[in-house]
Enzyme design. Structure first.
Site, PDB file in Angstrom:
ATOM      1  N   ALA A  74       0.843  -1.193   0.000  1.00 52.35           N
ATOM      2  CA  ALA A  74       0.000   0.000   0.000  1.00 52.35           C
ATOM      3  C   ALA A  74       0.875   1.238   0.000  1.00 52.35           C
ATOM      4  O   ALA A  74       2.048   1.191   0.395  1.00 52.35           O
ATOM      5  CB  ALA A  74      -0.935   0.004   1.209  1.00 52.35           C
ATOM      6  N   ASP A 133       3.572  -7.359   2.948  1.00 53.70           N
ATOM      7  CA  ASP A 133       4.681  -6.411   3.013  1.00 53.70           C
ATOM      8  C   ASP A 133       4.155  -5.099   3.594  1.00 53.70           C
ATOM      9  O   ASP A 133       3.597  -4.279   2.866  1.00 53.70           O
ATOM     10  CB  ASP A 133       5.284  -6.178   1.623  1.00 53.70           C
ATOM     11  N   GLY A 141       9.472   0.848   0.825  1.00 54.40           N
ATOM     12  CA  GLY A 141       8.072   1.027   0.472  1.00 54.40           C
ATOM     13  C   GLY A 141       7.383  -0.316   0.398  1.00 54.40           C
ATOM     14  O   GLY A 141       7.989  -1.324   0.015  1.00 54.40           O
ATOM     15  N   GLU A 142       6.094  -0.334   0.782  1.00 57.22           N
ATOM     16  CA  GLU A 142       5.359  -1.591   0.781  1.00 57.22           C
ATOM     17  C   GLU A 142       5.326  -2.193  -0.624  1.00 57.22           C
ATOM     18  O   GLU A 142       5.063  -1.514  -1.603  1.00 57.22           O
ATOM     19  CB  GLU A 142       3.934  -1.367   1.297  1.00 57.22           C
ATOM     20  N   GLY A 143       5.574  -3.459  -0.704  1.00 55.81           N
ATOM     21  CA  GLY A 143       5.651  -4.165  -1.973  1.00 55.81           C
ATOM     22  C   GLY A 143       7.078  -4.279  -2.469  1.00 55.81           C
ATOM     23  O   GLY A 143       7.505  -5.345  -2.903  1.00 55.81           O
TER      24      GLY A 143
END
Length: 658
Positions: free
Chosen positions: A424, A517, A570-572
């Site tokens: 996200a 994540d 960062g997420e992902g």
């Protein structure tokens, strides 16, 4: 199994219609299949019937097992009732079963009661089940009493079993026409275990089990695809960027994103997502078997260490002790901002910039996706109202978001994706996830909210305190509210966590593993415990990133991070950075043979000449091949003359005795 949304399927068809071949194709990707043969052996004088049976046997793979029930027609119901959730059964066919049922050897028999028992066994069967049956209702009425009795009994059996099954398909001239559910489906769709109660006014599904609604209206498992009134966001695979211009800081351009930003679409569906759904679990046997197998591999060291857990997870979710690396991965990047104090300290418009950057194939996430060959899908979730002042979403928005996330997971599974990565990029996501953890795990907001950093890397204590206050006020506002999953999503979670929850549920229903994540995915996994406790077993956490909410949520969920790199890309992006390592581990575990001491094969070079050769002498040497390489040095001066017996020859190996 290859049927989307159903645990039990009835395949109907006429003679030579291709119904058996179609049914076999539905279970072609199952690791093992139990073939239940219902027909009696051919009489000695019926060569044509014997040839039919032989053709059926030859089509079955060697990995399939066969079980015959022709001796007792009531035994078929017992076989189905005793089947476990990790099994796949193919029953071929009900015509042979009815023939045995009407055999004079089994008379008098209550065919009506036996058919009812079979339908009840199909309805309660925990295994993935495909049944084949002839469709005789379109043929002429038989002229003999026995023929009419067979037609009547088979028609009654087909109706009862079709009502008990999640899906029914009619095969005509090799073409599949889906009769149940009423929505259009392709001829072959990936499998899913379980069913969900649906409303007949909204879909063509026939309800199974109780007709009640609410929590009691949820049948075991999940069924029915989620239809969409608007297209989903575009999916693209970023291309590796060109070499950046370090002198000017130029950022290369990747694959362009041409689709406009999508708002959350309204989903026209009767799918009911409610607490207590029975979704499939990973295989409980293949995971430990894969771990045990690792101890036998021919490796010079002690093995894969903590990454053994990744092999066990992949084995359990793939249903095989030798899992394959995840070849096709898709990143779902959820973008949905949270208003109010949850977003304190964030730069206005920064999350939207990150989403645009990912769509343009730029930034850390897109570059890592390009390197790992992963697809990228940026999903717009609805903005969430200030949690400290009002519910973040309405009840209707929560339902839509859950179904939308479910559909995203279904579309990924239909596209052949083998691993989802959930991330996200919205403003205020950390505070929203912290609020969910406080409500579901009894945490304290200051303990699960990380410090806020400015663009220059400085700690912003004032913003951190504002976020803590927002979570505190939201929990105080909802102190008397229910703490069910949907209530938590509506009051505290917001749009991105609601969509993420739907993704996890849909992925679980489709047996699709998800790599979490960041705090949004972990918060969504916490919410799924109330809706379907099986979902957390399909989740993998590569790295906690040092995030306190992720660490606490992982501990509650029983998700041990595989790595401790403390990545913060960062997420992902954090998960994608670890994905090549996990793929390498799976490839190594699948390819290495067992150690020779445990029965493994030797290398191909074992019987050939060794690569090492003695160096040729630099100058002239003896021509005899029997002369040893080692010689005693000549004495420097005169020595005693031996008068004793001749000394023993030197050991040809060049070694001295003793």
């Amino acid at each position: 199994m290859s049927v989307d949304g159903w645990n039990t399927v009835l395949v109907l068809g006429g003679t030579r219609s291709g119904k058996s071949e179609f049914a076999e194709s539905l279970v072609a990707d199952a690791p093992t299949v139990r073939y239940v043969a219902t027909a009696a052996d051919a009489p000695a004088d019926d060569a044509e019937w014997a040839a039919r049976l032989a053709a059926h046997r030859e089509r079955r793979p060697e990995t399939w097992t066969t079980e015959e029930t022709a001796a007792d027609p009531r035994r078929l119901a017992d076989v189905l009732a005793a089947a476990g959730p990790n099994e796949t059964l193919l029953v071929d066919d009900l015509g042979g079963w009815v023939t045995v049922l009407l055999d004079p050897a089994h008379q008098p028999a209550d065919d009506t009661a036996t058919i009812a028992e079979l339908a009840a066994a199909v309805r309660s069967c925990a295994a993935r089940l495909v049944l084949v049956s002839p469709e005789v209702g379109l043929s002429l009425v038989p002229t003999t009493p026995l023929g009419r009795a067979f037609t009547d009994a088979l028609g009654a059996a087909n109706r009862a079993v079709a009502d008990a099954c999640d899906a029914v398909v009619l095969v005509v001239a090799g073409q599949a026409a889906w009769l149940k559910p009423g929505a259009a489906h392709p001829a072959t769709v990936p499998a899913q275990a379980g069913r969900v109660q649906t409303g007949p006014a909204q879909t063509g599904l026939t309800q199974t089990g109780s007709a009640q609604t609410g929590a009691a209206g949820v049948a075991s498992g999940v069924g029915g695809s989620v239809a969409a009134s608007e297209p989903s966001p575009e999916v693209f695979t970023p291309t590796p960027p060109a070499t950046p211009d370090a002198a000017h800081g130029a950022e290369p351009t990747g694959t362009a994103w041409a689709a406009p930003t999508m708002a959350l679409p309204m989903v026209a569906t009767g799918l009911v997502i409610q607490p207590g759904m029975e979704l499939p679990m990973p295989d409980e046997y293949t995971g430990p078997q894969a771990i045990e197998r690792l101890a036998t591999l021919d490796v010079p060291g002690s093995g894969l260490g903590v990454l053994e857990r990744a092999v066990g997870f992949a084995a359990a979710t793939q249903g095989t002790p030798t899992p394959a690396p995840w070849g096709s991965a898709r990143v779902l990047l959820l973008h949905g901002d949270h208003l109010g104090g949850a977003a304190a300290g964030t730069v206005e418009g920064e999350s939207a910039r990150r989403a645009r950057q990912a769509r343009a194939g730029q930034g850390a996430l897109a570059r890592l996706a390009a390197e790992s060959g992963a697809e990228l899908q940026v999903v717009e979730a609805p903005s969430s109202a200030p949690m400290e002042a009002e519910p973040t979403l309405t009840g209707e928005q929560v339902e839509v978001a859950l179904r939308y996330g479910w559909r995203l997971a279904e579309e990924a599974a239909d596209a052949g994706v083998r691993l989802l990565v959930l991330g996200a990029c919205g403003a205020g996501t950390e505070a929203a996830a912290a609020a969910v953890l406080v409500a579901t795990a009894g945490a304290e907001a200051p303990a699960v909210l990380p410090r806020v950093l400015t663009d220059s890397g400085e700690i912003d204590d004032a913003a951190w305190m504002t976020r803590c206050a927002a979570v505190r006020d939201a929990l105080h506002r909802t102190r008397n509210s229910p703490r069910s999953a949907k209530d938590v999503l509506a009051e505290l979670g917001g749009g991105d966590i609601a969509v993420a929850t739907g993704v996890l549920l849909g992925a679980t229903a489709r047996r699709l593993p998800v790599m979490l994540d960041g705090p949004v995915g972990v918060a969504a996994a916490m919410v799924t415990r109330d809706l379907a406790g099986q979902a957390r077993h399909w989740c993998l956490l590569a790295d906690h990133g040092g995030h306190p909410a992720v660490r606490l949520g992982a501990d509650v969920l029983g998700l041990t991070p595989l790595l401790d790199l403390r990545l913060d890309l960062g997420e992902g992006a954090n998960a994608l950075a670890a994905l090549p390592l996990l793929r390498s581990v799976l490839a190594l575990a699948a390819a290495l043979p067992a150690h020779p001491s445990l029965g493994g094969g030797e290398d191909d070079e074992q019987d050939s000449e060794p690569d090492f050769r003695e160096p040729e002498p630099a100058g002239p040497g003896p021509t005899s091949t029997d002369e040893p390489d080692f010689r005693e040095p000549e004495p420097a001066g005169p020595g005693p003359t031996s008068t004793g017996p001749e000394s023993e020859p030197v050991d040809p190996s060049g070694r001295r005795a003793g």
